[in-house]
Write a protein that holds these residues in place. Structure first.
Motif, PDB file in Angstrom:
ATOM      1  N   GLN A  51      37.602  33.439  29.760  1.00 34.67           N
ATOM      2  CA  GLN A  51      37.267  34.843  30.005  1.00 34.67           C
ATOM      3  C   GLN A  51      36.043  34.903  30.895  1.00 34.67           C
ATOM      4  O   GLN A  51      35.115  34.104  30.747  1.00 34.67           O
ATOM      5  N   SER A  52      36.038  35.867  31.814  1.00 38.24           N
ATOM      6  CA  SER A  52      34.849  36.088  32.636  1.00 38.24           C
ATOM      7  C   SER A  52      34.714  37.566  32.980  1.00 38.24           C
ATOM      8  O   SER A  52      35.713  38.266  33.174  1.00 38.24           O
ATOM      9  N   ASN A  53      33.467  37.975  33.098  1.00 40.60           N
ATOM     10  CA  ASN A  53      33.161  39.318  33.583  1.00 40.60           C
ATOM     11  C   ASN A  53      32.966  39.323  35.096  1.00 40.60           C
ATOM     12  O   ASN A  53      32.663  40.367  35.671  1.00 40.60           O
ATOM     13  N   HIS A  54      33.162  38.171  35.736  1.00 40.03           N
ATOM     14  CA  HIS A  54      32.859  38.022  37.153  1.00 40.03           C
ATOM     15  C   HIS A  54      34.125  37.770  37.965  1.00 40.03           C
ATOM     16  O   HIS A  54      34.843  36.785  37.742  1.00 40.03           O
ATOM     17  N   GLU A  55      34.375  38.636  38.912  1.00 39.01           N
ATOM     18  CA  GLU A  55      35.581  38.571  39.726  1.00 39.01           C
ATOM     19  C   GLU A  55      35.734  37.229  40.436  1.00 39.01           C
ATOM     20  O   GLU A  55      36.808  36.634  40.425  1.00 39.01           O
ATOM     21  N   GLY A  56      34.672  36.745  41.029  1.00 41.33           N
ATOM     22  CA  GLY A  56      34.743  35.482  41.762  1.00 41.33           C
ATOM     23  C   GLY A  56      35.096  34.312  40.870  1.00 41.33           C
ATOM     24  O   GLY A  56      35.839  33.410  41.281  1.00 41.33           O
TER      25      GLY A  56
END
Length: 145
Positions: A51-56
Motif C-alpha cells: 500500500q502507498s499514499n504516493h502515486e509514483g
C-alpha cells in the motif's frame, strides 16, 4: 513455482477500518492482507501485498510487476479517478489486471463512476467490502491458471 500475484492499494487505504467505516467497513488493511494471503495459499499461490499514499511509488510497483508478477490486483483508490500516469503504467503490462474497490463506485458520487484504471483492467470487482480483495485475488489466480 509460479510468480506471485501483486496486490497494490492506493492512498488512504492504510486507514482502512478507521476511515468512513460506514462506506469502507471495519476491517483493517492488515485484516485484508491476511484474508488475501489465506485465499491465495488455498489456491496454491503467493502474494506481494503493498500500500502507498504516493502515486509514483504505486507506478514503480506496477512497473516492477511487469517482470515479477503473474497478475496484478489493484485498488487505486482516489488515483483511479485522476491518474493518467497510473493508466499509462498499467497499459505496459502483459499480465491480467483486476481492478478492485471496496465500495461500488457506480453507486457513489458522479466523479467516482469513472476510473482510468478500468481502461487497462481485465476485469473489475467492487462493492463487496474487504471481500472484494479476496474475490479479486481469486479472479487473478483463475486468469493465470
Amino acid at each position: 513455482m509460479s510468480k506471485p500475484i501483486y496486490v497494490l492499494s492506493g492512498p488512504n487505504l492504510n486507514l482502512l477500518g478507521v476511515r468512513e467505516p460506514e462506506i469502507y467497513g471495519k476491517q483493517t488493511l492488515d485484516d485484508v492482507r491476511a484474508a488475501c494471503e489465506a485465499r491465495a495459499a488455498a489456491l496454491g499461490r503467493t502474494l506481494v501485498f503493498r500500500q502507498s499514499n504516493h502515486e509514483g511509488e504505486l507506478i514503480d510497483w506496477v512497473q516492477e510487476a511487469r517482470e515479477a508478477a503473474s497478475a496484478l490486483v489493484i485498488n487505486p483508490a482516489g488515483y483511479g479517478h485522476t491518474s493518467v500516469a497510473l493508466l499509462d503504467a498499467l497499459k505496459m503490462l502483459a499480465i491480467p489486471i483486476v481492478e478492485c474497490h471496496l465500495s461500488n463506485p457506480a453507486a457513489r458520487e458522479e466523479f467516482r463512476r469513472h476510473t482510468y484504471v478500468s481502461l487497462a483492467a481485465t476485469g473489475l470487482v467492487s462493492g463487496f467490502g474487504a471481500r472484494s480483495y479476496e474475490l479479486a485475488v481469486e479472479a487473478a489466480a483463475g486468469l493465470t491458471a
